[in-house]
Design a protein around this motif. Structure first.
Motif, short mmCIF file in Angstrom:
data_model
loop_
_atom_site.label_atom_id
_atom_site.label_comp_id
_atom_site.label_asym_id
_atom_site.label_seq_id
_atom_site.Cartn_x
_atom_site.Cartn_y
_atom_site.Cartn_z
N LYS A 85 0.75 -1.01 0.02
CA LYS A 85 -0.27 -0.29 -0.19
C LYS A 85 1.16 1.13 -0.02
CE LYS A 85 -3.53 2.34 2.55
NZ LYS A 85 -4.93 1.73 3.38
N HIS A 86 1.59 1.45 1.00
CA HIS A 86 2.97 2.56 0.87
C HIS A 86 3.52 2.73 -1.00
CE1 HIS A 86 6.39 4.77 2.20
NE2 HIS A 86 7.06 3.97 1.58
N TYR A 87 3.81 1.83 -0.92
CA TYR A 87 4.57 1.70 -2.27
C TYR A 87 3.43 2.39 -3.60
CZ TYR A 87 8.94 0.30 -0.64
OH TYR A 87 10.54 0.31 -0.19
N HIS A 88 2.56 2.05 -3.01
CA HIS A 88 1.01 1.89 -4.22
C HIS A 88 1.19 3.80 -4.15
CE1 HIS A 88 -2.47 1.72 -6.58
NE2 HIS A 88 -3.20 2.86 -5.80
N LYS A 90 2.59 6.44 -3.25
CA LYS A 90 3.91 7.06 -4.00
C LYS A 90 4.35 6.92 -5.17
CE LYS A 90 8.21 6.55 -0.87
NZ LYS A 90 9.52 5.92 -0.75
N LEU A 91 3.81 5.29 -5.80
CA LEU A 91 3.12 5.47 -7.33
C LEU A 91 2.52 6.13 -8.08
CD1 LEU A 91 3.77 1.57 -8.06
CD2 LEU A 91 5.74 3.69 -9.00
N VAL A 92 1.41 6.76 -7.14
CA VAL A 92 0.27 7.58 -7.48
C VAL A 92 0.63 8.87 -7.37
CG1 VAL A 92 -1.93 8.47 -6.67
CG2 VAL A 92 -1.88 5.77 -6.98
N SER A 93 1.80 8.76 -6.34
CA SER A 93 1.60 10.12 -6.37
C SER A 93 2.78 11.37 -7.46
CB SER A 93 2.83 10.78 -4.53
OG SER A 93 3.94 9.94 -4.41
N ILE A 94 3.59 9.55 -7.77
CA ILE A 94 4.77 10.27 -8.59
C ILE A 94 3.44 10.37 -10.31
CG2 ILE A 94 5.83 9.09 -10.54
CD1 ILE A 94 7.71 7.81 -7.92
N ARG A 95 3.08 9.35 -10.46
CA ARG A 95 2.20 9.68 -11.90
C ARG A 95 1.29 11.18 -11.62
NH1 ARG A 95 -2.96 6.28 -12.36
NH2 ARG A 95 -3.41 8.02 -10.31
#
Length: 115
Positions: A85-88, A90-95
């Protein structure tokens, strides 16, 4: 030579004993056995019961240990999910950041600035 101190301490004792009455020995043995046997039998059954209880206790402990092992594996899975969930996130914020950068560059292109 052989002195008095070299002689066996048991020497001559056997000869001093009166004749042993076999019937008396048998009766004394039976009396001794009948005196101690009930207690020994009770002790034996108590020990057997104790052993059976220990076997049951060991089996119960093994079941509890396996439950704890399952709990630990569930905790590991939970930790894995929270990490995912944490890495997800991060990915959402990068996107989102990439989309904002893309919008800004698109606006700059529209303004006539070449990048």
């Amino acid at each position: 030579g052989v002195g008095p101190s070299d002689a066996s301490p048991d020497e001559g004792v056997v000869e001093d004993l009166p004749l042993i009455d076999e019937k008396a020995v048998e009766q004394l043995t039976e009396g001794l056995i009948s005196h101690y046997l009930p207690d020994l039998q009770r002790s034996k059954s108590a020990l057997q019961e104790l052993t059976q209880n220990q076997v049951v206790l060991l089996e119960t402990l093994e079941q509890e240990i396996s439950k704890f092992k399952e709990c630990n594996s569930i905790l590991d899975i939970n930790a894995l999910f929270s990490e995912a969930k944490h890495y997800h996130n991060k990915l959402v914020s990068i996107r989102n950041e990439m989309m904002m950068i893309h919008e800004k560059t698109s606006k700059l292109k529209v303004s006539g600035i070449n990048i």
